[in-house]
Motif scaffolding. Structure first.
Motif, PDB file in Angstrom:
ATOM      1  N   MET A  82       0.874  -1.237  -0.051  1.00 24.48           N
ATOM      2  CA  MET A  82      -0.201   0.054  -0.270  1.00 24.48           C
ATOM      3  C   MET A  82       0.898   1.339   0.189  1.00 24.48           C
ATOM      4  N   ALA A  83       0.737   2.165  -1.040  1.00 23.40           N
ATOM      5  CA  ALA A  83       1.296   3.456  -0.889  1.00 23.40           C
ATOM      6  C   ALA A  83       1.152   4.091   0.562  1.00 23.40           C
ATOM      7  N   LYS A  84       1.907   5.211   0.526  1.00 26.46           N
ATOM      8  CA  LYS A  84       1.781   5.936   1.969  1.00 26.46           C
ATOM      9  C   LYS A  84       0.475   6.345   2.190  1.00 26.46           C
ATOM     10  N   GLU A  85      -0.131   6.392   3.650  1.00 20.95           N
ATOM     11  CA  GLU A  85      -1.371   6.667   3.729  1.00 20.95           C
ATOM     12  C   GLU A  85      -1.590   8.069   3.722  1.00 20.95           C
ATOM     13  N   TYR A  86      -1.631   8.634   2.640  1.00 20.61           N
ATOM     14  CA  TYR A  86      -1.463   9.895   2.460  1.00 20.61           C
ATOM     15  C   TYR A  86      -2.641  10.776   2.875  1.00 20.61           C
ATOM     16  N   LEU A  87      -3.969  10.127   3.341  1.00 17.54           N
ATOM     17  CA  LEU A  87      -5.337  10.879   3.568  1.00 17.54           C
ATOM     18  C   LEU A  87      -5.335  10.478   5.161  1.00 17.54           C
ATOM     19  N   TYR A 215      -8.561   2.974   1.406  1.00 17.20           N
ATOM     20  CA  TYR A 215      -7.064   3.647   1.383  1.00 17.20           C
ATOM     21  C   TYR A 215      -7.384   5.084   0.910  1.00 17.20           C
ATOM     22  N   HIS A 216      -8.486   5.251   0.072  1.00 15.73           N
ATOM     23  CA  HIS A 216      -8.575   6.627  -0.550  1.00 15.73           C
ATOM     24  C   HIS A 216      -9.517   7.277   0.311  1.00 15.73           C
ATOM     25  N   THR A 217      -9.784   6.725   1.621  1.00 15.41           N
ATOM     26  CA  THR A 217     -10.519   7.722   2.577  1.00 15.41           C
ATOM     27  C   THR A 217      -9.524   8.121   3.799  1.00 15.41           C
ATOM     28  N   GLN A 218     -10.044   8.787   4.606  1.00 12.36           N
ATOM     29  CA  GLN A 218      -9.225   9.122   6.005  1.00 12.36           C
ATOM     30  C   GLN A 218      -9.173   8.068   7.094  1.00 12.36           C
ATOM     31  N   LEU A 219      -9.974   6.808   6.748  1.00  9.96           N
ATOM     32  CA  LEU A 219     -10.052   5.808   7.736  1.00  9.96           C
ATOM     33  C   LEU A 219      -8.647   4.979   7.918  1.00  9.96           C
ATOM     34  N   ASN A 220      -8.492   4.578   9.054  1.00  6.76           N
ATOM     35  CA  ASN A 220      -7.253   3.585   9.063  1.00  6.76           C
ATOM     36  C   ASN A 220      -7.568   2.145   8.855  1.00  6.76           C
ATOM     37  N   PRO A 221      -7.071   1.529   7.950  1.00  5.66           N
ATOM     38  CA  PRO A 221      -7.674   0.012   7.542  1.00  5.66           C
ATOM     39  C   PRO A 221      -7.247  -0.916   8.718  1.00  5.66           C
ATOM     40  N   THR A 222      -6.404  -0.406   9.742  1.00  5.38           N
ATOM     41  CA  THR A 222      -6.028  -1.467  10.750  1.00  5.38           C
ATOM     42  C   THR A 222      -6.878  -1.461  12.065  1.00  5.38           C
ATOM     43  N   ILE A 223      -8.006  -0.534  12.037  1.00  7.90           N
ATOM     44  CA  ILE A 223      -8.701  -0.503  13.241  1.00  7.90           C
ATOM     45  C   ILE A 223      -9.968  -0.779  12.800  1.00  7.90           C
ATOM     46  N   SER A 224     -10.615  -2.013  13.412  1.00  8.04           N
ATOM     47  CA  SER A 224     -11.693  -2.437  12.924  1.00  8.04           C
ATOM     48  C   SER A 224     -12.867  -2.834  14.170  1.00  8.04           C
ATOM     49  N   PHE A 225     -13.890  -3.270  13.995  1.00  6.13           N
ATOM     50  CA  PHE A 225     -14.793  -3.154  15.230  1.00  6.13           C
ATOM     51  C   PHE A 225     -15.560  -4.609  15.152  1.00  6.13           C
ATOM     52  N   LEU A 226     -15.886  -5.220  14.151  1.00  6.33           N
ATOM     53  CA  LEU A 226     -16.498  -6.702  14.084  1.00  6.33           C
ATOM     54  C   LEU A 226     -15.371  -7.394  14.307  1.00  6.33           C
ATOM     55  N   HIS A 227     -14.165  -7.471  13.239  1.00 10.92           N
ATOM     56  CA  HIS A 227     -13.474  -8.439  13.381  1.00 10.92           C
ATOM     57  C   HIS A 227     -12.166  -7.892  14.379  1.00 10.92           C
ATOM     58  N   GLU A 228     -11.365  -8.695  14.981  1.00 10.84           N
ATOM     59  CA  GLU A 228     -10.471  -8.436  15.989  1.00 10.84           C
ATOM     60  C   GLU A 228      -9.221  -7.743  15.473  1.00 10.84           C
ATOM     61  N   PRO A 229      -8.616  -6.650  15.303  1.00 11.33           N
ATOM     62  CA  PRO A 229      -7.481  -5.870  14.604  1.00 11.33           C
ATOM     63  C   PRO A 229      -6.384  -6.720  15.284  1.00 11.33           C
ATOM     64  N   GLY A 230      -5.375  -7.223  14.386  1.00 12.96           N
ATOM     65  CA  GLY A 230      -4.213  -7.849  14.530  1.00 12.96           C
ATOM     66  C   GLY A 230      -4.242  -9.159  14.050  1.00 12.96           C
ATOM     67  N   THR A 231      -5.663  -9.893  13.976  1.00 12.96           N
ATOM     68  CA  THR A 231      -5.683 -11.174  13.178  1.00 12.96           C
ATOM     69  C   THR A 231      -5.395 -10.984  11.563  1.00 12.96           C
ATOM     70  N   ARG A 232      -5.867  -9.877  11.182  1.00 12.03           N
ATOM     71  CA  ARG A 232      -5.452  -9.576   9.741  1.00 12.03           C
ATOM     72  C   ARG A 232      -4.870  -8.207  10.011  1.00 12.03           C
ATOM     73  N   ARG A 233      -4.113  -7.879   8.796  1.00 13.43           N
ATOM     74  CA  ARG A 233      -3.346  -6.580   9.094  1.00 13.43           C
ATOM     75  C   ARG A 233      -4.318  -5.434   8.732  1.00 13.43           C
ATOM     76  N   LEU A 238     -12.287  -6.344   6.365  1.00 17.88           N
ATOM     77  CA  LEU A 238     -13.154  -7.486   6.568  1.00 17.88           C
ATOM     78  C   LEU A 238     -14.547  -7.197   6.892  1.00 17.88           C
ATOM     79  N   ASP A 239     -14.541  -5.886   7.924  1.00 18.71           N
ATOM     80  CA  ASP A 239     -15.692  -5.536   8.300  1.00 18.71           C
ATOM     81  C   ASP A 239     -16.633  -4.888   7.272  1.00 18.71           C
ATOM     82  N   LEU A 240     -16.228  -4.306   6.193  1.00 19.66           N
ATOM     83  CA  LEU A 240     -16.792  -3.850   5.076  1.00 19.66           C
ATOM     84  C   LEU A 240     -17.328  -4.940   4.328  1.00 19.66           C
TER      85      LEU A 240
END
Length: 335
Positions: A82-87, A215-233, A238-240
């Motif tokens: 993934m390119a640098k998280e520019y947003l 990636y094209h929004t300001q959300l951090n893809p590593t912080i999730s709510f249904l699936h536990e962060p850390g099990t997948r990067r 996975l939530d969406l």
């Protein structure tokens, strides 16, 4: 408009001026075909064969915001460049983290993802029920699980209900596809039969598509709510994906099998696994891309939007929820 490119053959990717040069190799590892891709036309790359590239190439891709998603021989998603998280925005990241660390806030969002998923897969079942397929028992069972969602007091309970819903749902697959296919139970690593192989491959495509839009929004893809962060990067993808898999993946499977775009001869049954042949993977990718580009008349926006844009809109809706601007409501198909 920037496009997604799928690389199936082994090959080498390199930079030539402001263009990507892709050299495909034949079975003997010899250069076979050269293609040039203008960098401004490339949104992301999906790599299914072995790819030779160097750090200079990835620097070039990163500077131009091009992501690369990798899949192994068995159609498993293995990772992304993934390119640098520019947003990324600090304020939103703080809010996203707080919604994860707050039990009630996280539970509310996790419940929404399961509700959206259940609604859309029920939509699939009711479509076939109206066309003479007997799935009434499964519909009733899933309705019962959905009624229990508001009473779940922990994310683990929601995951359990989601698992029960999926198990019942997959139990109806044998009546929705040609008779030569039998679902059995859900097997993933590795998939044991044709339906499981299609599901695994399609789910990975959906996951990567969601990740690209996050990636094209300001959300951090590593912080999730249904699936536990850390099990997948990138667990937020996975939530969406839970919301959109019934529409993008399951409907694709029903189409390619019922229309015989993919048949039993398009699979390879190995000792302990079932995999799609390259021609079948290309068919799935083609139909998946067609689906992403397909448009619907959006009820709120009052204009036509593509399924791909719906993924991005879902990210915007989640952002508004995290910033306490508007409650998140998962996408629910109305057709």
């Amino acid at each position: 408009m920037r496009k997604t490119y799928y690389l199936f053959n082994p090959g080498r990717l390199s930079r030539k001026d402001n263009t990507l040069q892709y050299t495909a190799y034949d079975e003997q590892g010899l250069p076979e075909q050269v293609k040039y891709l203008p960098i401004e036309d490339v949104a992301d790359l999906y790599v299914f064969g072995s790819l030779d590239a160097n750090s200079a190439l990835y620097n070039f891709l990163g500077k131009n915001g091009v992501s690369v998603h990798f899949f192994d021989y068995y159609e498993h998603y293995t990772g992304s460049f993934m390119a640098k998280e520019y947003l990324l925005a600090g304020k939103l990241q703080v809010q996203q983290t707080q919604h994860y660390t707050s039990r009630l806030k996280r539970l509310a969002l996790a419940r929404k993802f399961v509700e959206g998923s259940a609604f859309n897969l029920l939509k699939n079942l009711r479509y076939y029920q109206s066309r003479g397929r007997d799935v009434a028992t499964e519909i009733d069972q899933i309705d019962g699980y959905v009624a229990a969602l508001p009473f779940a007091g922990a994310v683990d309970e929601l995951m359990g209900l989601e698992g029960n819903i999926r198990q019942v749902y997959y139990g109806a697959f044998d009546r929705l596809v040609p008779a030569e296919y039998h679902f059995g139970t859900r097997t993933t690593q590795p998939p044991q039969n044709e339906l499981n192989a299609l599901l695994s491959f399609g789910n990975m495509l959906c996951y990567a598509a969601c990740l690209s839009q996050i990636y094209h929004t300001q959300l951090n893809p590593t912080i999730s709510f249904l699936h536990e962060p850390g099990t997948r990067r990138f667990s937020l993808a996975l939530d969406l994906a839970e919301v959109f898999k019934p529409l993008l993946v399951d409907r694709l499977i029903f189409r390619v099998l019922n229309k015989k775009e993919i048949q039993s001869r398009d699979f390879v049954q190995e000792l302990d696994r079932c995999v799609l042949k390259e021609s079948a993977r290309k068919t799935v990718v083609r139909v998946f891309e067609e689906r992403l580009k397909e448009t619907i008349q959006h009820r709120s926006l009052k204009r036509s939007v593509s399924y791909q844009h719906l993924l991005k809109l879902e990210c915007y809706k989640l952002t508004k929820h995290l910033m306490q601007m508007e409650e998140y409501k998962p996408f629910k198909a109305w057709w």
